[in-house]
Design a protein around this motif. Structure first.
Motif, mmCIF file in Angstrom:
data_model
loop_
_atom_site.group_PDB
_atom_site.id
_atom_site.type_symbol
_atom_site.label_atom_id
_atom_site.label_comp_id
_atom_site.label_asym_id
_atom_site.label_seq_id
_atom_site.Cartn_x
_atom_site.Cartn_y
_atom_site.Cartn_z
ATOM 1 N N MET A 1 0.625 -1.069 0.025
ATOM 2 C CA MET A 1 -0.366 0.051 0.104
ATOM 3 C C MET A 1 0.806 1.534 0.231
ATOM 4 S SD MET A 1 -3.182 1.023 2.859
ATOM 5 C CE MET A 1 -3.772 0.051 2.329
ATOM 6 N N ALA A 2 0.528 2.345 -0.888
ATOM 7 C CA ALA A 2 1.151 3.710 -0.855
ATOM 8 C C ALA A 2 1.420 4.035 0.606
ATOM 9 C CB ALA A 2 1.086 4.453 -2.155
ATOM 10 N N SER A 3 2.189 4.743 0.537
ATOM 11 C CA SER A 3 1.703 5.368 2.213
ATOM 12 C C SER A 3 0.561 7.109 2.018
ATOM 13 C CB SER A 3 3.135 6.110 2.668
ATOM 14 O OG SER A 3 4.083 7.206 1.614
ATOM 15 N N ASP A 4 0.958 7.490 0.704
ATOM 16 C CA ASP A 4 0.009 8.770 0.084
ATOM 17 C C ASP A 4 -1.275 8.494 0.249
ATOM 18 O OD1 ASP A 4 1.967 10.144 -0.588
ATOM 19 O OD2 ASP A 4 1.733 10.046 -2.857
ATOM 20 N N SER A 5 -1.881 6.899 0.655
ATOM 21 C CA SER A 5 -3.159 6.710 0.657
ATOM 22 C C SER A 5 -3.964 6.576 2.261
ATOM 23 C CB SER A 5 -3.629 5.352 -0.108
ATOM 24 O OG SER A 5 -2.790 4.549 0.562
ATOM 25 N N LEU A 6 -2.378 6.107 3.029
ATOM 26 C CA LEU A 6 -2.194 5.879 4.043
ATOM 27 C C LEU A 6 -3.129 7.640 5.025
ATOM 28 C CD1 LEU A 6 -2.295 4.177 7.105
ATOM 29 C CD2 LEU A 6 0.068 4.377 7.177
ATOM 30 N N LEU A 7 -2.401 8.903 4.385
ATOM 31 C CA LEU A 7 -1.815 9.290 5.057
ATOM 32 C C LEU A 7 -3.071 10.796 4.604
ATOM 33 C CD1 LEU A 7 1.612 10.228 4.735
ATOM 34 C CD2 LEU A 7 0.362 9.697 6.862
ATOM 35 N N SER A 8 -3.800 10.143 2.876
ATOM 36 C CA SER A 8 -4.737 11.078 2.103
ATOM 37 C C SER A 8 -5.980 10.444 3.595
ATOM 38 C CB SER A 8 -4.943 11.166 1.756
ATOM 39 O OG SER A 8 -5.282 9.361 0.846
ATOM 40 N N SER A 9 -6.499 9.782 3.868
ATOM 41 C CA SER A 9 -8.395 9.755 4.455
ATOM 42 C C SER A 9 -7.945 8.584 5.525
ATOM 43 C CB SER A 9 -8.572 9.028 2.999
ATOM 44 O OG SER A 9 -7.916 7.345 2.942
ATOM 45 N N PRO A 163 0.583 -12.877 22.992
ATOM 46 C CA PRO A 163 -0.513 -12.937 22.422
ATOM 47 C C PRO A 163 -2.191 -12.842 22.474
ATOM 48 C CG PRO A 163 1.497 -13.939 24.115
ATOM 49 C CD PRO A 163 0.967 -13.254 23.973
ATOM 50 N N ALA A 164 -2.143 -12.495 23.279
ATOM 51 C CA ALA A 164 -3.482 -11.961 23.504
ATOM 52 C C ALA A 164 -3.991 -10.472 22.945
ATOM 53 C CB ALA A 164 -4.241 -11.420 25.242
ATOM 54 N N GLU A 165 -2.849 -9.441 22.822
ATOM 55 C CA GLU A 165 -2.911 -8.371 21.808
ATOM 56 C C GLU A 165 -2.872 -8.499 20.289
ATOM 57 O OE1 GLU A 165 -3.250 -5.470 23.190
ATOM 58 O OE2 GLU A 165 -3.029 -6.416 25.124
ATOM 59 N N GLU A 166 -2.076 -9.920 19.775
ATOM 60 C CA GLU A 166 -2.166 -10.372 18.399
ATOM 61 C C GLU A 166 -3.755 -10.617 18.224
ATOM 62 O OE1 GLU A 166 2.195 -11.211 17.466
ATOM 63 O OE2 GLU A 166 1.375 -12.734 18.596
ATOM 64 N N ARG A 167 -4.481 -11.365 19.067
ATOM 65 C CA ARG A 167 -5.804 -11.354 18.778
ATOM 66 C C ARG A 167 -7.207 -10.620 19.241
ATOM 67 N NH1 ARG A 167 -2.789 -15.597 20.636
ATOM 68 N NH2 ARG A 167 -3.548 -17.812 20.423
ATOM 69 N N MET A 168 -6.788 -9.241 19.482
ATOM 70 C CA MET A 168 -7.534 -8.779 19.928
ATOM 71 C C MET A 168 -7.071 -7.009 18.923
ATOM 72 S SD MET A 168 -8.911 -7.516 22.982
ATOM 73 C CE MET A 168 -9.552 -6.371 23.348
ATOM 74 N N TRP A 169 -5.899 -7.275 17.980
ATOM 75 C CA TRP A 169 -5.932 -5.831 16.981
ATOM 76 C C TRP A 169 -6.276 -6.775 15.644
ATOM 77 C CZ3 TRP A 169 -5.644 -0.988 18.222
ATOM 78 C CH2 TRP A 169 -5.324 -0.289 18.960
ATOM 79 N N PRO A 170 -6.323 -6.423 14.991
ATOM 80 C CA PRO A 170 -6.552 -7.431 13.346
ATOM 81 C C PRO A 170 -4.792 -7.058 13.184
ATOM 82 C CG PRO A 170 -7.724 -5.506 13.499
ATOM 83 C CD PRO A 170 -7.010 -5.653 14.919
ATOM 84 N N VAL A 171 -3.839 -7.961 13.728
ATOM 85 C CA VAL A 171 -2.705 -7.527 13.182
ATOM 86 C C VAL A 171 -2.773 -8.253 11.627
ATOM 87 C CG1 VAL A 171 -0.580 -8.242 14.299
ATOM 88 C CG2 VAL A 171 -1.925 -7.717 16.049
ATOM 89 N N GLN A 172 -2.677 -9.665 11.993
ATOM 90 C CA GLN A 172 -2.665 -10.391 10.568
ATOM 91 C C GLN A 172 -2.733 -9.363 9.514
ATOM 92 O OE1 GLN A 172 -3.044 -14.086 10.512
ATOM 93 N NE2 GLN A 172 -2.683 -14.645 12.957
ATOM 94 N N TRP A 173 -4.135 -8.856 9.006
ATOM 95 C CA TRP A 173 -5.200 -8.243 7.906
ATOM 96 C C TRP A 173 -4.770 -7.068 8.001
ATOM 97 C CZ3 TRP A 173 -7.549 -3.595 8.448
ATOM 98 C CH2 TRP A 173 -8.371 -3.390 6.872
ATOM 99 N N LEU A 174 -4.310 -6.326 8.747
ATOM 100 C CA LEU A 174 -2.819 -5.049 8.629
ATOM 101 C C LEU A 174 -1.737 -5.225 7.449
ATOM 102 C CD1 LEU A 174 -3.697 -2.875 12.313
ATOM 103 C CD2 LEU A 174 -4.453 -2.832 9.578
ATOM 104 N N PHE A 175 -1.525 -6.148 8.068
ATOM 105 C CA PHE A 175 -0.276 -6.825 7.897
ATOM 106 C C PHE A 175 -0.501 -7.572 6.183
ATOM 107 C CE2 PHE A 175 3.597 -9.880 6.700
ATOM 108 C CZ PHE A 175 4.993 -8.916 7.233
ATOM 109 N N ARG A 176 -1.156 -8.162 5.753
ATOM 110 C CA ARG A 176 -1.361 -8.740 4.634
ATOM 111 C C ARG A 176 -1.856 -7.978 4.141
ATOM 112 N NH1 ARG A 176 -4.545 -12.400 7.169
ATOM 113 N NH2 ARG A 176 -6.541 -11.435 6.342
ATOM 114 N N ILE A 177 -1.963 -5.944 4.194
ATOM 115 C CA ILE A 177 -2.664 -5.351 3.457
ATOM 116 C C ILE A 177 -1.225 -3.702 2.864
ATOM 117 C CG2 ILE A 177 -5.404 -5.646 3.752
ATOM 118 C CD1 ILE A 177 -4.770 -2.393 5.753
#
Length: 331
Positions: A1-9, A163-177
């Motif tokens: 993912m380009a950083s521009d899209s992260l910062l613009s919305s 281990p608990a935080e990796e379940r609380m946060w969508p870590v794998q999905w964030l990493f995949r995108i």
């Protein structure tokens, strides 16, 4: 993912938090945290009420005088500049404690770095710094082979176990995108906790001095980690937090202009308001009101409600939980 899209919305943050709060494990975990926290606070408040039944106008006035005196010392030290309000960013070199490969494109790393924190109030220095594990910053990093934009996730009170935080946060999905992820550990939580302690973490504390120190410490470590990530080549770094972590993220948005975004989720907004809502102030409404105002003044230096943000509005997204039992919609 380009950083521009992260910062613009805020699309990314909205999508991430939608996935976070609509997953069944996250809802169950959040409910369990709420119930555990409330049970602890109610027990503490009940003990406090027992002690306060015999309180008098004189003892209440002593409490107010103590809080106002503490607030005056904080404000005086802030004016003299003997200690910076928030620790400046330091150049750190985190030590890799553990690493595992995700796939050919990334790794998970647990890192530590020295956290040379000094208290804002000299009287709190020895008491706050006595816990050795707490004098180190800590994070679990999910990193692509090439540095990408980073979302730093900050846990809530009594959280911080990886281990608990990796379940609380969508870590794998964030990493995949395409995002790199840092699970940041607050002072006296997770791997920074007091060894062998079975009680909840002592931060935040019934002593407002230690609560203020813990929040300053958290911002100092967050600045260190953010600076290191930017120097490492990551094009942008932002923060997301839940509950106490959301308070920390909101506070960071008043201190750290280098952040790309700040997303407080079910944020704690006012420490004094929380104390009032949980029955930790004087039982009499008039006395409780004066105590709440004095406590709010003590916490003003670390309150995002009393500090202007240094990020533009479009880089901040606040998300409230309608059914949240600890930090409901008024926060």
């Amino acid at each position: 993912m380009a950083s521009d899209s992260l910062l613009s919305s805020t699309t990314l943050a909205e999508a991430a938090t939608h996935r976070l709060w609509t997953s069944a494990p996250a809802r169950w975990a959040a409910r369990a945290v709420d119930q555990g926290f409330l049970a602890y606070v109610r027990a503490q408040a009940a003990r406090g009420r027992g002690r306060r039944r015999a309180s008098t106008a004189a003892s209440h006035q002593r409490r107010i005088d103590e809080l106002l005196g503490l607030a005056a010392r904080i404000e005086g030290r802030r004016i003299t500049g003997d200690e910076p309000l928030f620790p400046p960013a330091r150049s750190i070199r985190p030590v890799r404690q553990q690493e595992r490969w995700l796939d050919p494109n990334g790794t998970v790393q647990d890192v530590l770095w020295p956290s040379d924190y000094h208290a804002f109030l000299p009287e709190a220095e020895q008491r706050y710094r006595r816990h050795r594990n707490n004098l180190q910053g800590a994070a679990r990093l999910w990193l692509h082979s090439e540095p990408g934009p980073v979302a730093i996730a900050i846990h809530g009170y009594m959280g911080g176990a990886y281990p608990a935080e990796e379940r609380m946060w969508p870590v794998q999905w964030l990493f995949r995108i395409g995002l790199d992820v840092a699970l940041f550990v607050l002072p006296l939580h997770g791997v920074r906790a007091i060894p062998g302690r079975r009680a909840p973490p002592p931060f935040p504390s019934r002593d407002p001095r230690l609560t203020n120190e813990g929040l300053r410490h958290a911002i100092g470590d967050l600045r260190d980690l953010t600076g290191w990530l930017l120097r490492r080549g990551h094009p942008a770094v932002g923060v997301m937090g839940m509950s106490l972590g959301a308070y920390t993220a909101a506070l960071a948005a008043t201190v750290m202009p280098e952040l790309a975004f700040a997303v407080p989720i079910t944020p704690l907004a006012s420490l004094a308001e929380l104390a009032a809502s949980q029955g930790r102030l004087a039982p009499d409404p008039i006395r409780a009101s004066s105590e709440k105002l004095a406590l709010d003044r003590v916490h003003r230096i670390v309150s995002p409600v009393h500090r202007p943000p240094v990020l533009k509005g479009e880089r901040i997204l606040v998300i409230a939980g309608q059914s949240d039992r600890v930090t409901p919609l008024p926060h």
